[in-house]
Write a protein that holds these residues in place. Structure first.
Motif, PDB file in Angstrom:
ATOM      1  N   GLN A  99       0.017   9.396  12.553  1.00 45.09           N
ATOM      2  CA  GLN A  99      -0.615   8.200  12.649  1.00 45.09           C
ATOM      3  C   GLN A  99      -1.841   8.504  11.715  1.00 45.09           C
ATOM      4  OE1 GLN A  99      -2.902   7.869  16.487  1.00 45.09           O
ATOM      5  NE2 GLN A  99      -3.850   5.952  15.821  1.00 45.09           N
ATOM      6  N   GLY A 100      -2.114   7.673  10.747  1.00 43.38           N
ATOM      7  CA  GLY A 100      -3.411   7.814  10.100  1.00 43.38           C
ATOM      8  C   GLY A 100      -3.468   6.471   8.911  1.00 43.38           C
ATOM      9  N   ASP A 101      -4.652   6.693   8.337  1.00 40.78           N
ATOM     10  CA  ASP A 101      -5.117   5.445   7.716  1.00 40.78           C
ATOM     11  C   ASP A 101      -5.064   5.915   6.006  1.00 40.78           C
ATOM     12  OD1 ASP A 101      -6.675   3.365   6.352  1.00 40.78           O
ATOM     13  OD2 ASP A 101      -8.141   3.348   7.886  1.00 40.78           O
ATOM     14  N   ILE A 102      -4.358   4.977   5.526  1.00 41.60           N
ATOM     15  CA  ILE A 102      -4.110   5.049   4.106  1.00 41.60           C
ATOM     16  C   ILE A 102      -5.194   5.033   3.270  1.00 41.60           C
ATOM     17  CG2 ILE A 102      -1.584   4.525   3.970  1.00 41.60           C
ATOM     18  CD1 ILE A 102      -2.594   1.774   2.402  1.00 41.60           C
ATOM     19  N   ARG A 103      -6.603   4.342   3.846  1.00 41.79           N
ATOM     20  CA  ARG A 103      -7.852   4.579   3.091  1.00 41.79           C
ATOM     21  C   ARG A 103      -8.460   5.821   3.111  1.00 41.79           C
ATOM     22  NH1 ARG A 103     -10.471  -0.318   6.383  1.00 41.79           N
ATOM     23  NH2 ARG A 103      -8.886   0.701   8.018  1.00 41.79           N
ATOM     24  N   ASP A 104      -7.870   6.990   3.744  1.00 41.53           N
ATOM     25  CA  ASP A 104      -8.416   8.309   4.021  1.00 41.53           C
ATOM     26  C   ASP A 104      -7.651   9.393   3.055  1.00 41.53           C
ATOM     27  OD1 ASP A 104      -9.975  10.382   4.934  1.00 41.53           O
ATOM     28  OD2 ASP A 104      -8.444  10.831   6.467  1.00 41.53           O
ATOM     29  N   ASN A 120      14.462  16.648  -3.309  1.00 45.28           N
ATOM     30  CA  ASN A 120      15.328  16.470  -2.188  1.00 45.28           C
ATOM     31  C   ASN A 120      15.636  14.897  -2.122  1.00 45.28           C
ATOM     32  OD1 ASN A 120      16.912  16.428   0.246  1.00 45.28           O
ATOM     33  ND2 ASN A 120      15.672  18.370   1.375  1.00 45.28           N
ATOM     34  N   PRO A 121      16.737  14.484  -2.437  1.00 46.42           N
ATOM     35  CA  PRO A 121      17.134  13.084  -2.541  1.00 46.42           C
ATOM     36  C   PRO A 121      17.282  12.605  -0.850  1.00 46.42           C
ATOM     37  CG  PRO A 121      18.995  14.561  -3.022  1.00 46.42           C
ATOM     38  CD  PRO A 121      17.815  15.492  -2.906  1.00 46.42           C
ATOM     39  N   GLU A 122      17.426  13.689   0.251  1.00 45.23           N
ATOM     40  CA  GLU A 122      17.461  12.996   1.344  1.00 45.23           C
ATOM     41  C   GLU A 122      16.167  12.725   2.080  1.00 45.23           C
ATOM     42  OE1 GLU A 122      19.348  15.988   3.837  1.00 45.23           O
ATOM     43  OE2 GLU A 122      21.296  15.839   3.053  1.00 45.23           O
ATOM     44  N   VAL A 123      14.972  13.395   1.426  1.00 44.13           N
ATOM     45  CA  VAL A 123      13.782  13.081   2.151  1.00 44.13           C
ATOM     46  C   VAL A 123      13.050  12.091   1.351  1.00 44.13           C
ATOM     47  CG1 VAL A 123      11.440  14.230   2.619  1.00 44.13           C
ATOM     48  CG2 VAL A 123      13.539  15.641   2.595  1.00 44.13           C
ATOM     49  N   VAL A 124      12.371  11.071   2.286  1.00 47.82           N
ATOM     50  CA  VAL A 124      11.647   9.887   1.820  1.00 47.82           C
ATOM     51  C   VAL A 124      10.426   9.770   2.676  1.00 47.82           C
ATOM     52  CG1 VAL A 124      13.874   8.740   1.025  1.00 47.82           C
ATOM     53  CG2 VAL A 124      12.960   8.230   3.411  1.00 47.82           C
ATOM     54  N   MET A 125       9.611   9.141   2.023  1.00 46.92           N
ATOM     55  CA  MET A 125       8.271   8.595   3.020  1.00 46.92           C
ATOM     56  C   MET A 125       8.232   6.971   3.221  1.00 46.92           C
ATOM     57  SD  MET A 125       5.458  11.174   1.344  1.00 46.92           S
ATOM     58  CE  MET A 125       6.217  10.917  -0.467  1.00 46.92           C
ATOM     59  N   VAL A 126       7.552   6.687   4.408  1.00 44.81           N
ATOM     60  CA  VAL A 126       7.174   5.127   4.339  1.00 44.81           C
ATOM     61  C   VAL A 126       5.920   4.863   4.916  1.00 44.81           C
ATOM     62  CG1 VAL A 126       8.115   3.088   5.585  1.00 44.81           C
ATOM     63  CG2 VAL A 126       9.785   5.122   4.963  1.00 44.81           C
ATOM     64  N   THR A 127       5.109   4.166   4.188  1.00 49.91           N
ATOM     65  CA  THR A 127       3.707   3.988   4.819  1.00 49.91           C
ATOM     66  C   THR A 127       3.907   2.269   5.361  1.00 49.91           C
ATOM     67  OG1 THR A 127       2.991   2.598   2.825  1.00 49.91           O
ATOM     68  CG2 THR A 127       2.689   5.048   3.064  1.00 49.91           C
ATOM     69  N   GLY A 128       3.353   2.009   6.515  1.00 48.68           N
ATOM     70  CA  GLY A 128       3.479   0.965   7.148  1.00 48.68           C
ATOM     71  C   GLY A 128       4.814   1.103   7.992  1.00 48.68           C
ATOM     72  N   ALA A 129       5.004   2.233   8.536  1.00 49.16           N
ATOM     73  CA  ALA A 129       6.011   2.496   9.196  1.00 49.16           C
ATOM     74  C   ALA A 129       6.069   1.972  10.613  1.00 49.16           C
ATOM     75  CB  ALA A 129       6.208   4.167   9.555  1.00 49.16           C
ATOM     76  N   ALA A 130       5.183   1.442  11.316  1.00 51.08           N
ATOM     77  CA  ALA A 130       5.307   1.000  12.566  1.00 51.08           C
ATOM     78  C   ALA A 130       5.537  -0.943  12.176  1.00 51.08           C
ATOM     79  CB  ALA A 130       4.190   1.247  13.299  1.00 51.08           C
ATOM     80  N   GLY A 131       5.365  -1.214  11.237  1.00 49.09           N
ATOM     81  CA  GLY A 131       5.435  -2.443  11.149  1.00 49.09           C
ATOM     82  C   GLY A 131       6.875  -3.325  11.193  1.00 49.09           C
ATOM     83  N   PHE A 132       6.748  -4.540  10.735  1.00 45.70           N
ATOM     84  CA  PHE A 132       7.954  -5.137  10.967  1.00 45.70           C
ATOM     85  C   PHE A 132       9.093  -4.713   9.834  1.00 45.70           C
ATOM     86  CE2 PHE A 132       9.612  -9.495   8.761  1.00 45.70           C
ATOM     87  CZ  PHE A 132      10.794  -9.155   9.742  1.00 45.70           C
ATOM     88  N   VAL A 133       8.749  -4.826   8.780  1.00 47.12           N
ATOM     89  CA  VAL A 133       9.837  -4.711   7.641  1.00 47.12           C
ATOM     90  C   VAL A 133       9.945  -2.993   7.789  1.00 47.12           C
ATOM     91  CG1 VAL A 133      10.115  -4.388   5.156  1.00 47.12           C
ATOM     92  CG2 VAL A 133       9.148  -6.608   6.128  1.00 47.12           C
ATOM     93  N   ASP A 182       1.556   5.483   9.680  1.00 41.45           N
ATOM     94  CA  ASP A 182       0.844   3.935  10.226  1.00 41.45           C
ATOM     95  C   ASP A 182      -0.257   4.146  10.544  1.00 41.45           C
ATOM     96  OD1 ASP A 182       2.500   0.997  10.324  1.00 41.45           O
ATOM     97  OD2 ASP A 182       0.436   1.359  11.388  1.00 41.45           O
ATOM     98  N   ILE A 183      -1.288   3.321  10.675  1.00 37.75           N
ATOM     99  CA  ILE A 183      -2.378   3.249  11.329  1.00 37.75           C
ATOM    100  C   ILE A 183      -2.220   3.265  13.041  1.00 37.75           C
ATOM    101  CG2 ILE A 183      -3.116   0.909  11.366  1.00 37.75           C
ATOM    102  CD1 ILE A 183      -5.796   1.777  10.199  1.00 37.75           C
ATOM    103  N   ALA A 184      -1.279   2.678  13.155  1.00 38.95           N
ATOM    104  CA  ALA A 184      -0.782   2.375  14.717  1.00 38.95           C
ATOM    105  C   ALA A 184      -0.506   3.622  15.386  1.00 38.95           C
ATOM    106  CB  ALA A 184       0.230   1.433  15.158  1.00 38.95           C
ATOM    107  N   PRO A 185      -0.817   4.026  16.438  1.00 38.15           N
ATOM    108  CA  PRO A 185      -0.389   5.320  17.245  1.00 38.15           C
ATOM    109  C   PRO A 185       1.215   4.928  17.851  1.00 38.15           C
ATOM    110  CG  PRO A 185      -2.066   3.934  18.892  1.00 38.15           C
ATOM    111  CD  PRO A 185      -1.860   3.081  17.456  1.00 38.15           C
ATOM    112  N   LEU A 186       1.994   6.238  17.802  1.00 38.91           N
ATOM    113  CA  LEU A 186       3.373   5.907  17.966  1.00 38.91           C
ATOM    114  C   LEU A 186       3.564   5.386  19.324  1.00 38.91           C
ATOM    115  CD1 LEU A 186       6.165   6.379  16.905  1.00 38.91           C
ATOM    116  CD2 LEU A 186       6.103   8.679  17.791  1.00 38.91           C
TER     117      LEU A 186
END
Ligand SMILES: NC(=O)c1ccc[n+]([C@@H]2O[C@H](COP(=O)([O-])OP(=O)(O)OC[C@H]3O[C@@H](n4cnc5c(N)ncnc54)[C@H](O)[C@@H]3O)[C@@H](O)[C@H]2O)c1
Length: 332
Positions: free
Chosen positions: A59-64, A4-17, A36-40
């Motif tokens: 909220q979650g850790d990409i190591r897991d 679905n071209p509309e759906v995208v995922m972003v890790t590091g979502a709460a970060g600056f960039v 992101d590992i940070a709580p919303l």
């Protein structure tokens, strides 16, 4: 699965960039799944998008691995992978988690991207080129990294492993990927531990800014909104698949000039504090005198070029910070 071209995922979502990228993707009409590992609640960067109906946050850790599996949308057109430990000071403080997050986290994401055939955009760094003295750096130039006893090289080394995983997996499975290497991206909301953000925050709080080693080192400052357009082009253009791009401004500024521009934009006459980095950090610290991107490949294949000058970008950053009390109160 059909994409679905509309759906995208972003890790590091709460970060600056990540937060600027999400704002732009939502404005383009995408449904964005952010991790992101940070709580919303604590993610001030996401204040403008938190309640957007097309924005979903986890909220979650990409190591897991289980976390990544729960987050992953097989129907997504692109996975923007930004989650990382960023900043010399942070990775000097916690070298093990830097490497785990970069290598184990990225490995999990690549495995799921292969399983579901989802295109990956990986955010790498100009640090990859190390201290190769032959600037401007083209994307296939040599990496000249220093001794392993010097902490700063762990960041470039771990990002390099991620880049090599992507190339290897692409050759073996055809996984579509692209890599962007950022050159000093700066702007509003950046944690105040980098040259522009720290100087802006200090000066607006009436604190004298630091000037390292005489301020003769240069950087090519890339305004965040410019960088985002390069990221999206690299993640979506067919000709970008299997390619790495420098995302940087081609104009060099000395650190003394940058500090001067902040003081000017803030209307401040504070005197910078001279810092001798060898004295302050010891032999584990090593700086890179010049970092200049060759920008031809991004121009040719992505139709992208940085257009915001350092003076304009710094003025916007100062104006935003001046109007943002929580940012001025941050304890870096
Ligand atoms: N800003 C720059 O100039 C610059 C330069 C080179 C590369 N980069 C790269 O761009 C990307 C974004 O950088 P940024 O400036 O927005 O940094 P940032 O620190 O603001 O954002 C990184 C985000 O990753 C999240 N994160 C860290 N560990 C995580 C984990 N284990 N699981 C989930 N999330 C985790 C953090 O909470 C943070 O919100 C990073 O990959 C960075 O290496 C940035």
């Amino acid at each position: 699965m059909a994409k679905n071209p509309e759906v995208v995922m972003v890790t590091g979502a709460a970060g600056f960039v990540g937060s600027f990228l999400i704002e732009r993707l939502l404005a383009l009409g995408h449904v964005v799944h952010g991790l992101d590992i940070a709580p919303l609640d604590a993610a001030r960067n996401l204040e403008a998008v938190r309640a957007h109906p097309n924005f979903h946050y986890m909220q979650g850790d990409i190591r897991d691995r289980a976390t990544i599996e729960a987050f992953f949308r097989p129907e997504a057109a692109v996975l923007y992978h930004l989650a990382s430990v960023v900043g010399v000071r942070r990775y000097m403080e916690d070298p093990l988690s830097l490497i785990d997050i970069a290598i184990i986290g990225t490995r999990h994401l690549i495995a799921l991207a292969v399983e579901h055939d989802v295109r990956i955009l990986f955010t790498s760094t100009s640090e990859i080129y190390g201290r190769n003295p032959a600037v401007p750096w083209k994307e296939d130039d040599d990496r000249v990294l220093g001794a392993t006893s010097v902490d700063r090289w762990s960041y470039a080394a771990s990002k390099g492993v991620c880049e090599q995983m992507l190339y290897g997996v692409h050759r073996k499975t055809g996984l579509p990927f692209s890599i962007v290497r950022f050159f000093n991206v700066y702007g509003p909301r950046q944690t105040p531990i980098y040259v522009v953000s720290q100087t802006v925050q200090r000066v607006l709080n009436g604190v004298r800014p630091d000037l390292y080693d005489g301020g003769t080192q240069t950087r090519c400052l890339t305004y965040v909104e410019d960088a985002i357009e390069g990221v999206i082009a690299a993640a979506t253009r067919p000709e970008a698949i299997g390619e790495v791009f420098n995302i940087g401004n081609s104009t060099e500024n000395t650190m003394a000039e940058v500090v001067g521009m902040v003081l000017e934009a803030a209307g401040s006459d504070l005197e910078p504090v001279p810092i001798d980095t060898r004295e302050k950090y010891g032999a584990v610290y090593e700086d890179i005198g010049r970092r200049v991107p060759a920008v031809g490949k991004a121009e040719r294949l992505l139709g992208w070029k940085a257009t915001t000058t350092a003076r304009e970008g710094i003025a916007k950053t100062v104006a935003w910070a001046r109007a943002t009390p929580w940012y001025l109160a941050l304890k870096p």
